[in-house]
Scaffold this motif. Structure first.
Motif, PDB file in Angstrom:
ATOM      1  N   PHE A 135     -37.879  -7.052 -11.587  1.00  0.00           N
ATOM      2  CA  PHE A 135     -39.178  -7.297 -12.227  1.00  0.00           C
ATOM      3  C   PHE A 135     -40.337  -7.183 -11.240  1.00  0.00           C
ATOM      4  CE2 PHE A 135     -36.393 -10.043 -15.043  1.00  0.00           C
ATOM      5  CZ  PHE A 135     -36.399  -9.154 -16.116  1.00  0.00           C
ATOM      6  N   SER A 136     -40.119  -6.524 -10.098  1.00  0.00           N
ATOM      7  CA  SER A 136     -41.138  -6.488  -9.039  1.00  0.00           C
ATOM      8  C   SER A 136     -41.924  -5.189  -8.967  1.00  0.00           C
ATOM      9  CB  SER A 136     -40.487  -6.761  -7.672  1.00  0.00           C
ATOM     10  OG  SER A 136     -40.045  -8.091  -7.592  1.00  0.00           O
ATOM     11  N   GLY A 137     -41.830  -4.340  -9.971  1.00  0.00           N
ATOM     12  CA  GLY A 137     -42.562  -3.083  -9.890  1.00  0.00           C
ATOM     13  C   GLY A 137     -42.110  -2.265  -8.704  1.00  0.00           C
ATOM     14  N   PHE A 138     -43.091  -1.696  -7.963  1.00  0.00           N
ATOM     15  CA  PHE A 138     -42.750  -0.913  -6.776  1.00  0.00           C
ATOM     16  C   PHE A 138     -42.284  -1.788  -5.620  1.00  0.00           C
ATOM     17  CE2 PHE A 138     -45.777   2.815  -7.910  1.00  0.00           C
ATOM     18  CZ  PHE A 138     -44.845   3.270  -8.817  1.00  0.00           C
ATOM     19  N   LYS A 139     -42.678  -3.059  -5.626  1.00  0.00           N
ATOM     20  CA  LYS A 139     -42.341  -3.953  -4.512  1.00  0.00           C
ATOM     21  C   LYS A 139     -40.939  -4.520  -4.719  1.00  0.00           C
ATOM     22  CE  LYS A 139     -46.681  -3.923  -2.866  1.00  0.00           C
ATOM     23  NZ  LYS A 139     -47.230  -3.910  -1.535  1.00  0.00           N
ATOM     24  N   THR A 140     -39.963  -3.648  -4.749  1.00  0.00           N
ATOM     25  CA  THR A 140     -38.608  -4.084  -5.096  1.00  0.00           C
ATOM     26  C   THR A 140     -37.959  -4.959  -4.039  1.00  0.00           C
ATOM     27  OG1 THR A 140     -37.755  -1.998  -4.180  1.00  0.00           O
ATOM     28  CG2 THR A 140     -38.176  -2.070  -6.554  1.00  0.00           C
ATOM     29  N   ASP A 141     -38.560  -5.032  -2.854  1.00  0.00           N
ATOM     30  CA  ASP A 141     -37.993  -5.878  -1.801  1.00  0.00           C
ATOM     31  C   ASP A 141     -38.642  -7.261  -1.777  1.00  0.00           C
ATOM     32  OD1 ASP A 141     -40.444  -4.965  -1.000  1.00  0.00           O
ATOM     33  OD2 ASP A 141     -39.889  -4.662   1.093  1.00  0.00           O
ATOM     34  N   THR A 142     -39.541  -7.540  -2.734  1.00  0.00           N
ATOM     35  CA  THR A 142     -40.245  -8.820  -2.792  1.00  0.00           C
ATOM     36  C   THR A 142     -39.968  -9.506  -4.120  1.00  0.00           C
ATOM     37  OG1 THR A 142     -42.035  -7.931  -1.422  1.00  0.00           O
ATOM     38  CG2 THR A 142     -42.490  -9.950  -2.643  1.00  0.00           C
ATOM     39  N   ALA A 143     -39.559 -10.773  -4.066  1.00  0.00           N
ATOM     40  CA  ALA A 143     -39.309 -11.525  -5.299  1.00  0.00           C
ATOM     41  C   ALA A 143     -40.622 -11.681  -6.058  1.00  0.00           C
ATOM     42  CB  ALA A 143     -38.725 -12.888  -4.979  1.00  0.00           C
ATOM     43  N   PRO A 144     -40.630 -11.432  -7.375  1.00  0.00           N
ATOM     44  CA  PRO A 144     -41.882 -11.503  -8.136  1.00  0.00           C
ATOM     45  C   PRO A 144     -42.390 -12.917  -8.368  1.00  0.00           C
ATOM     46  CG  PRO A 144     -40.048 -11.036  -9.601  1.00  0.00           C
ATOM     47  CD  PRO A 144     -39.502 -10.982  -8.206  1.00  0.00           C
ATOM     48  N   LEU A 145     -41.503 -13.913  -8.287  1.00  0.00           N
ATOM     49  CA  LEU A 145     -41.893 -15.284  -8.602  1.00  0.00           C
ATOM     50  C   LEU A 145     -41.647 -16.208  -7.416  1.00  0.00           C
ATOM     51  CD1 LEU A 145     -40.310 -15.570 -12.179  1.00  0.00           C
ATOM     52  CD2 LEU A 145     -42.697 -15.043 -11.614  1.00  0.00           C
ATOM     53  N   ASN A 172     -46.550   0.845 -10.480  1.00  0.00           N
ATOM     54  CA  ASN A 172     -45.474  -0.110 -10.752  1.00  0.00           C
ATOM     55  C   ASN A 172     -44.537   0.334 -11.870  1.00  0.00           C
ATOM     56  OD1 ASN A 172     -45.812  -2.147  -8.780  1.00  0.00           O
ATOM     57  ND2 ASN A 172     -47.613  -2.886  -9.861  1.00  0.00           N
ATOM     58  N   ILE A 173     -44.584   1.591 -12.238  1.00  0.00           N
ATOM     59  CA  ILE A 173     -43.652   2.133 -13.216  1.00  0.00           C
ATOM     60  C   ILE A 173     -42.580   2.918 -12.464  1.00  0.00           C
ATOM     61  CG2 ILE A 173     -43.341   3.704 -15.164  1.00  0.00           C
ATOM     62  CD1 ILE A 173     -46.197   3.104 -15.989  1.00  0.00           C
ATOM     63  N   ILE A 174     -41.341   2.457 -12.539  1.00  0.00           N
ATOM     64  CA  ILE A 174     -40.231   3.133 -11.861  1.00  0.00           C
ATOM     65  C   ILE A 174     -39.604   4.121 -12.832  1.00  0.00           C
ATOM     66  CG2 ILE A 174     -37.971   2.824 -10.774  1.00  0.00           C
ATOM     67  CD1 ILE A 174     -38.884   0.072  -9.883  1.00  0.00           C
ATOM     68  N   LYS A 175     -39.487   5.371 -12.397  1.00  0.00           N
ATOM     69  CA  LYS A 175     -38.954   6.427 -13.255  1.00  0.00           C
ATOM     70  C   LYS A 175     -37.717   7.047 -12.625  1.00  0.00           C
ATOM     71  CE  LYS A 175     -43.427   7.733 -15.282  1.00  0.00           C
ATOM     72  NZ  LYS A 175     -44.353   8.855 -15.564  1.00  0.00           N
ATOM     73  N   TYR A 176     -36.814   7.470 -13.485  1.00  0.00           N
ATOM     74  CA  TYR A 176     -35.618   8.194 -13.055  1.00  0.00           C
ATOM     75  C   TYR A 176     -35.605   9.559 -13.740  1.00  0.00           C
ATOM     76  CZ  TYR A 176     -32.999   4.540 -10.586  1.00  0.00           C
ATOM     77  OH  TYR A 176     -32.565   3.616  -9.678  1.00  0.00           O
ATOM     78  N   GLU A 177     -35.215  10.583 -12.977  1.00  0.00           N
ATOM     79  CA  GLU A 177     -35.035  11.905 -13.577  1.00  0.00           C
ATOM     80  C   GLU A 177     -33.637  11.940 -14.200  1.00  0.00           C
ATOM     81  OE1 GLU A 177     -35.481  16.665 -12.534  1.00  0.00           O
ATOM     82  OE2 GLU A 177     -35.215  15.211 -10.915  1.00  0.00           O
ATOM     83  N   VAL A 178     -33.581  11.969 -15.522  1.00  0.00           N
ATOM     84  CA  VAL A 178     -32.306  11.917 -16.218  1.00  0.00           C
ATOM     85  C   VAL A 178     -31.940  13.250 -16.869  1.00  0.00           C
ATOM     86  CG1 VAL A 178     -32.402   9.435 -16.643  1.00  0.00           C
ATOM     87  CG2 VAL A 178     -33.462  11.000 -18.266  1.00  0.00           C
ATOM     88  N   ILE A 184     -37.805   9.200 -17.226  1.00  0.00           N
ATOM     89  CA  ILE A 184     -38.007   8.082 -18.142  1.00  0.00           C
ATOM     90  C   ILE A 184     -38.270   6.807 -17.338  1.00  0.00           C
ATOM     91  CG2 ILE A 184     -36.549   9.072 -19.943  1.00  0.00           C
ATOM     92  CD1 ILE A 184     -34.378   7.109 -19.160  1.00  0.00           C
ATOM     93  N   GLU A 185     -39.071   5.909 -17.937  1.00  0.00           N
ATOM     94  CA  GLU A 185     -39.391   4.633 -17.306  1.00  0.00           C
ATOM     95  C   GLU A 185     -38.252   3.655 -17.568  1.00  0.00           C
ATOM     96  OE1 GLU A 185     -43.058   3.458 -19.044  1.00  0.00           O
ATOM     97  OE2 GLU A 185     -43.996   5.408 -18.705  1.00  0.00           O
ATOM     98  N   ILE A 186     -37.827   2.955 -16.533  1.00  0.00           N
ATOM     99  CA  ILE A 186     -36.668   2.078 -16.706  1.00  0.00           C
ATOM    100  C   ILE A 186     -36.957   0.608 -16.440  1.00  0.00           C
ATOM    101  CG2 ILE A 186     -35.101   3.949 -16.049  1.00  0.00           C
ATOM    102  CD1 ILE A 186     -34.701   2.246 -13.408  1.00  0.00           C
ATOM    103  N   ASN A 187     -38.116   0.275 -15.894  1.00  0.00           N
ATOM    104  CA  ASN A 187     -38.314  -1.106 -15.446  1.00  0.00           C
ATOM    105  C   ASN A 187     -39.316  -1.873 -16.294  1.00  0.00           C
ATOM    106  OD1 ASN A 187     -40.541   0.411 -14.318  1.00  0.00           O
ATOM    107  ND2 ASN A 187     -40.993  -1.390 -13.083  1.00  0.00           N
ATOM    108  N   LYS A 188     -39.164  -3.176 -16.265  1.00  0.00           N
ATOM    109  CA  LYS A 188     -40.141  -4.115 -16.808  1.00  0.00           C
ATOM    110  C   LYS A 188     -40.660  -4.938 -15.640  1.00  0.00           C
ATOM    111  CE  LYS A 188     -39.867  -3.204 -21.229  1.00  0.00           C
ATOM    112  NZ  LYS A 188     -41.053  -2.768 -22.000  1.00  0.00           N
TER     113      LYS A 188
END
Length: 315
Positions: A135-145, A172-178, A184-188
């Motif tokens: 749930f951290s957007g682009f900051k995947t190495d940082t806890a959001p809360l 903050n939108i993480i996309k995967y090439e499928v 497509i966007e995969i994260n919240k």
């Protein structure tokens, strides 16, 4: 034209080497199952094989992308389901605290359980997949809360708090090439899950503010405030359920894409096999024929090799 023994021997050796080379080529094809050894053997087949191998490699990479995206989405769905159940339990406790028949001690006990559930929701909000916070957007190495439920301060937040999503810039939108050139966007983000979009009142829009207000009201025995917070809790339940619905639709789409890529992989692998693999039954027959020709050539050569003096002396 005068034919000499030397000419006959030279022609015999040339033809014998040709037969031997053909036998070697057929043995290679039988051992490897491939039609060509060098690109010069058949440039057309070589070029087509290179294109097909590139297509198969791309499909295999896309399959890995889909598997990774599916795992991420499954983890997100599981976390949202947990948050939904937790909020529903909090609502049950709020309804119990709002009935006006509880003592102050009863209200305090209810507040303690709400505190525990809040801490559980914070832990779920900091869920990570393969070392990345989902749930951290682009900051995947940082806890959001943070431990108290406040949003981490990393600079990627909306004015109301939480990781902001900018659809125009893709922030903050993480996309995967499928699929090829199809993302497509995969994260919240934490902002989407724990803050009601469009709500300007932080005390209503921020889930943890609502829970803090509920805990305070329960501890103070304020039944009317507890009752008024029920609608805010319902809105957050609806928001999380809506996010979960988006994730469920994404799971279905990824499953369809996974099936499509599996079919494409089979089809392109079959085309590649048809292009460069030999017909084993045919190659075995050709090999047997080449062996017979080679043996016959050796037998013929025994008669045309230069006779020696001993050959004449026997007569």
């Amino acid at each position: 034209m005068r034919i000499t023994n030397n000419m006959m021997v030279n022609n015999f050796l040339i033809n014998l080497n040709k037969n031997l080379a053909r036998l070697d080529d057929l043995q290679y094809k039988m051992a490897t199952g491939k039609k060509i050894r060098y690109p010069s053997d058949d440039p057309v087949i070589t070029a087509r094989s290179l294109r097909l191998r590139t297509d198969v490699s791309e499909i295999e990479q896309l399959q890995k992308n889909v598997d990774d995206a599916t795992s991420w989405v499954d983890m997100t769905e599981s976390a949202l389901a947990d948050i939904t159940e937790s909020l529903q339990r909090i609502r049950e406790l709020a309804v119990r605290g709002a009935n006006g028949t509880n003592t102050k001690e009863d209200m305090a006990q209810i507040a303690k359980e709400v505190v525990q559930i809040k801490e559980h929701i914070i832990q779920v909000g900091n869920t990570n997949y393969a070392g990345r916070y989902i749930f951290s957007g682009f900051k995947t190495d940082t806890a959001p809360l943070n431990s108290d439920g406040s949003f981490s301060d990393t600079g990627d937040f909306s004015s109301s708090g939480g990781y902001s999503v900018d659809l125009a810039t893709g922030k903050n939108i993480i996309k995967y090439e499928v699929m090829k050139a199809n993302f497509i966007e995969i994260n919240k983000t934490a902002n989407q899950v724990f803050y009601i979009q469009g709500e300007t009142d932080v005390n209503k829009g921020n889930m943890f503010k609502v829970l803090d207000n509920l805990i305070n009201a329960l501890n103070n025995g304020d039944v009317s405030t507890v009752n008024s917070l029920l609608s805010d809790i319902d809105r957050h339940i609806d928001n999380v359920v809506a996010q979960r619905g988006d994730v469920g639709a994404l799971q279905n789409r990824l499953e369809l894409i996974k099936n499509r890529l599996s079919d494409d992989n089979v089809n392109f692998t079959t085309l590649l096999s048809n292009n460069e693999d030999v017909d084993m039954a045919e190659i075995i027959m050709q090999l047997k024929t080449a062996e017979n020709v080679y043996r016959a050539a050796l037998q013929t050569g025994a008669h045309i090799l230069p006779p020696t003096l001993l050959d004449f002396l026997r007569f």
